[in-house]
Write a protein that holds these residues in place. Structure first.
Motif, short mmCIF file in Angstrom:
data_model
loop_
_atom_site.label_atom_id
_atom_site.label_comp_id
_atom_site.label_asym_id
_atom_site.label_seq_id
_atom_site.Cartn_x
_atom_site.Cartn_y
_atom_site.Cartn_z
N ARG A 25 104.03 -0.67 -26.93
CA ARG A 25 103.15 -1.40 -27.86
C ARG A 25 103.86 -2.69 -28.33
O ARG A 25 103.27 -3.76 -28.36
N ARG A 26 105.15 -2.59 -28.65
CA ARG A 26 105.92 -3.78 -29.06
C ARG A 26 106.07 -4.75 -27.89
O ARG A 26 105.96 -5.97 -28.07
N ALA A 27 106.32 -4.22 -26.70
CA ALA A 27 106.43 -5.08 -25.52
C ALA A 27 105.12 -5.81 -25.26
O ALA A 27 105.12 -7.00 -24.90
N ALA A 28 104.00 -5.13 -25.44
CA ALA A 28 102.69 -5.75 -25.22
C ALA A 28 102.46 -6.91 -26.20
O ALA A 28 101.86 -7.92 -25.84
N ARG A 29 102.96 -6.77 -27.40
CA ARG A 29 102.84 -7.87 -28.38
C ARG A 29 103.62 -9.10 -27.89
O ARG A 29 103.18 -10.23 -28.07
N GLY A 30 104.78 -8.87 -27.30
CA GLY A 30 105.54 -9.98 -26.73
C GLY A 30 104.83 -10.58 -25.52
O GLY A 30 104.77 -11.80 -25.36
N LEU A 31 104.25 -9.73 -24.70
CA LEU A 31 103.51 -10.20 -23.52
C LEU A 31 102.32 -11.06 -23.93
O LEU A 31 102.01 -12.05 -23.27
N PRO A 147 111.11 -4.71 -20.29
CA PRO A 147 110.44 -4.49 -21.56
C PRO A 147 111.27 -4.89 -22.79
O PRO A 147 110.71 -5.33 -23.79
N ARG A 148 112.59 -4.81 -22.70
CA ARG A 148 113.39 -5.17 -23.88
C ARG A 148 113.24 -6.65 -24.21
O ARG A 148 113.25 -7.03 -25.38
N VAL A 149 113.08 -7.51 -23.21
CA VAL A 149 112.86 -8.94 -23.45
C VAL A 149 111.49 -9.14 -24.10
O VAL A 149 111.34 -9.91 -25.05
N LEU A 150 110.48 -8.44 -23.59
CA LEU A 150 109.14 -8.54 -24.17
C LEU A 150 109.14 -8.08 -25.63
O LEU A 150 108.50 -8.70 -26.48
N ARG A 151 109.87 -7.00 -25.91
CA ARG A 151 109.94 -6.51 -27.29
C ARG A 151 110.60 -7.54 -28.20
O ARG A 151 110.19 -7.74 -29.34
N ARG A 152 111.63 -8.22 -27.70
CA ARG A 152 112.29 -9.26 -28.51
C ARG A 152 111.37 -10.44 -28.77
O ARG A 152 111.45 -11.07 -29.83
N LEU A 153 110.52 -10.76 -27.82
CA LEU A 153 109.55 -11.84 -28.03
C LEU A 153 108.58 -11.53 -29.15
O LEU A 153 108.12 -12.41 -29.86
N ALA A 154 108.28 -10.23 -29.30
CA ALA A 154 107.32 -9.82 -30.33
C ALA A 154 107.93 -10.01 -31.70
O ALA A 154 107.29 -10.13 -32.68
#
Length: 154
Positions: A25-31, A147-154
Protein backbone atom coordinates in the motif's frame (compact mmCIF):
# COMPACT_ATOMS: atom_id res chain seq x y z
CA UNK A 1 1.61 -16.14 3.61
CA UNK A 2 4.13 -18.95 3.47
CA UNK A 3 3.29 -21.87 1.23
CA UNK A 4 1.37 -24.48 3.18
CA UNK A 5 -0.30 -27.28 1.20
CA UNK A 6 -2.43 -28.19 4.22
CA UNK A 7 -3.90 -24.70 4.67
CA UNK A 8 -3.89 -23.82 0.94
CA UNK A 9 -4.00 -27.03 -1.11
CA UNK A 10 -4.25 -24.80 -4.19
CA UNK A 11 -1.55 -22.13 -3.98
CA UNK A 12 -3.64 -19.76 -6.10
CA UNK A 13 -5.80 -19.10 -3.03
CA UNK A 14 -2.92 -18.19 -0.69
CA UNK A 15 -3.48 -14.58 0.45
CA UNK A 16 -1.17 -11.64 1.01
CA UNK A 17 -0.07 -11.23 4.59
CA UNK A 18 -1.38 -8.21 6.47
CA UNK A 19 2.18 -6.87 6.60
CA UNK A 20 2.71 -7.51 2.87
CA UNK A 21 -0.50 -5.66 2.00
CA UNK A 22 0.46 -2.69 4.21
CA UNK A 23 3.95 -2.51 2.70
CA UNK A 24 2.61 -2.65 -0.84
CA UNK A 25 0.00 0.00 0.00
CA UNK A 26 2.88 2.39 0.84
CA UNK A 27 4.74 1.38 -2.33
CA UNK A 28 1.60 2.07 -4.39
CA UNK A 29 1.47 5.59 -2.97
CA UNK A 30 5.02 6.14 -4.22
CA UNK A 31 4.14 4.64 -7.60
CA UNK A 32 1.22 7.07 -7.89
CA UNK A 33 3.78 9.91 -7.98
CA UNK A 34 5.66 8.30 -10.87
CA UNK A 35 2.71 6.96 -12.83
CA UNK A 36 -0.45 8.90 -12.03
CA UNK A 37 -2.54 7.19 -14.74
CA UNK A 38 -2.83 3.93 -16.67
CA UNK A 39 -5.59 3.00 -19.09
CA UNK A 40 -6.13 -0.54 -17.77
CA UNK A 41 -4.89 -2.89 -15.09
CA UNK A 42 -4.73 -6.56 -16.02
CA UNK A 43 -4.14 -8.97 -13.15
CA UNK A 44 -3.71 -12.62 -12.49
CA UNK A 45 -6.91 -13.80 -10.80
CA UNK A 46 -4.88 -15.59 -8.11
CA UNK A 47 -5.48 -14.24 -4.60
CA UNK A 48 -2.17 -12.45 -3.93
CA UNK A 49 -1.98 -10.77 -7.32
CA UNK A 50 -5.66 -9.81 -7.27
CA UNK A 51 -5.29 -8.26 -3.80
CA UNK A 52 -2.24 -6.36 -5.04
CA UNK A 53 -4.18 -5.06 -8.06
CA UNK A 54 -7.02 -3.95 -5.76
CA UNK A 55 -4.51 -2.05 -3.63
CA UNK A 56 -3.20 -0.34 -6.79
CA UNK A 57 -6.75 0.74 -7.62
CA UNK A 58 -7.39 2.06 -4.11
CA UNK A 59 -4.07 3.87 -3.65
CA UNK A 60 -3.36 5.18 -7.16
CA UNK A 61 -6.83 5.73 -8.57
CA UNK A 62 -5.94 3.43 -11.46
CA UNK A 63 -8.84 1.48 -13.03
CA UNK A 64 -10.36 -1.57 -11.36
CA UNK A 65 -8.35 -4.68 -12.27
CA UNK A 66 -9.47 -7.01 -15.02
CA UNK A 67 -8.72 -10.72 -14.82
CA UNK A 68 -6.03 -11.95 -17.22
CA UNK A 69 -5.43 -15.69 -16.97
CA UNK A 70 -2.20 -15.64 -19.06
CA UNK A 71 -0.55 -13.72 -16.19
CA UNK A 72 -0.71 -16.91 -14.09
CA UNK A 73 1.88 -18.62 -16.30
CA UNK A 74 4.70 -17.90 -18.74
CA UNK A 75 2.13 -17.40 -21.54
CA UNK A 76 3.74 -14.21 -22.82
CA UNK A 77 1.98 -14.27 -26.18
CA UNK A 78 -1.30 -14.70 -24.31
CA UNK A 79 -0.56 -11.54 -22.28
CA UNK A 80 0.10 -9.59 -25.48
CA UNK A 81 -3.10 -10.98 -27.01
CA UNK A 82 -5.06 -9.89 -23.92
CA UNK A 83 -3.67 -6.38 -24.30
CA UNK A 84 -4.36 -6.37 -28.05
CA UNK A 85 -8.05 -7.17 -27.37
CA UNK A 86 -8.29 -3.72 -25.79
CA UNK A 87 -7.35 -1.33 -28.62
CA UNK A 88 -6.13 2.19 -27.99
CA UNK A 89 -4.28 1.47 -24.77
CA UNK A 90 -1.22 3.62 -24.14
CA UNK A 91 -0.39 2.53 -20.59
CA UNK A 92 -1.23 -0.85 -19.05
CA UNK A 93 -0.51 -2.06 -15.54
CA UNK A 94 0.18 -5.79 -15.26
CA UNK A 95 0.02 -7.62 -11.93
CA UNK A 96 1.21 -11.20 -11.76
CA UNK A 97 3.72 -13.59 -10.28
CA UNK A 98 7.41 -14.33 -10.32
CA UNK A 99 9.19 -15.64 -12.27
CA UNK A 100 6.56 -14.99 -14.96
CA UNK A 101 6.64 -11.17 -14.82
CA UNK A 102 10.42 -10.90 -15.02
CA UNK A 103 10.29 -13.51 -17.79
CA UNK A 104 7.73 -11.41 -19.66
CA UNK A 105 9.95 -8.34 -19.27
CA UNK A 106 13.00 -10.24 -20.55
CA UNK A 107 11.00 -11.66 -23.47
CA UNK A 108 9.74 -8.20 -24.44
CA UNK A 109 13.25 -6.79 -24.30
CA UNK A 110 15.23 -9.61 -25.90
CA UNK A 111 12.69 -11.78 -27.70
CA UNK A 112 13.93 -15.28 -28.37
CA UNK A 113 17.54 -14.06 -28.41
CA UNK A 114 20.12 -14.68 -25.74
CA UNK A 115 18.53 -14.96 -22.31
CA UNK A 116 18.20 -11.83 -20.22
CA UNK A 117 17.89 -12.06 -16.44
CA UNK A 118 15.80 -9.46 -14.66
CA UNK A 119 15.39 -9.62 -10.90
CA UNK A 120 12.04 -8.37 -9.64
CA UNK A 121 11.38 -8.36 -5.91
CA UNK A 122 7.82 -8.83 -4.62
CA UNK A 123 6.08 -5.53 -5.23
CA UNK A 124 8.70 -4.26 -7.71
CA UNK A 125 7.58 -2.19 -10.69
CA UNK A 126 9.10 -2.02 -14.17
CA UNK A 127 8.31 0.61 -16.78
CA UNK A 128 8.77 -0.91 -20.22
CA UNK A 129 7.89 0.95 -23.40
CA UNK A 130 6.85 -1.36 -26.21
CA UNK A 131 6.83 0.23 -29.64
CA UNK A 132 6.12 -2.80 -31.82
CA UNK A 133 4.15 -6.00 -31.34
CA UNK A 134 7.22 -8.17 -31.97
CA UNK A 135 9.14 -9.02 -28.78
CA UNK A 136 12.80 -8.13 -28.76
CA UNK A 137 12.53 -5.49 -31.47
CA UNK A 138 11.24 -2.27 -29.97
CA UNK A 139 10.95 -2.56 -26.19
CA UNK A 140 12.92 -0.29 -23.87
CA UNK A 141 13.30 -0.71 -20.12
CA UNK A 142 12.86 2.83 -18.76
CA UNK A 143 13.14 1.88 -15.09
CA UNK A 144 12.85 -0.96 -12.61
CA UNK A 145 12.27 -0.04 -8.98
CA UNK A 146 12.20 -2.27 -5.93
CA UNK A 147 9.34 -1.71 -3.47
CA UNK A 148 11.58 -0.07 -0.86
CA UNK A 149 12.32 2.80 -3.28
CA UNK A 150 8.61 3.20 -4.02
CA UNK A 151 7.86 3.27 -0.28
CA UNK A 152 10.46 6.01 0.21
CA UNK A 153 8.86 8.07 -2.55
CA UNK A 154 5.58 7.93 -0.66
Amino acid sequence: MERDPVVWPVDAGRPLTTQGAARFRRAARGLRLLVPHVDRVLSSPYARAWATARILHEETGWPEPESCLPLTSPDYEGVLAAIAKRPGLRAVGLVGHEPHLSGLAAWLLAGAGPPVTIEMKKGAVAHIEVGAPTPGTAAVLRWLLPPRVLRRLA
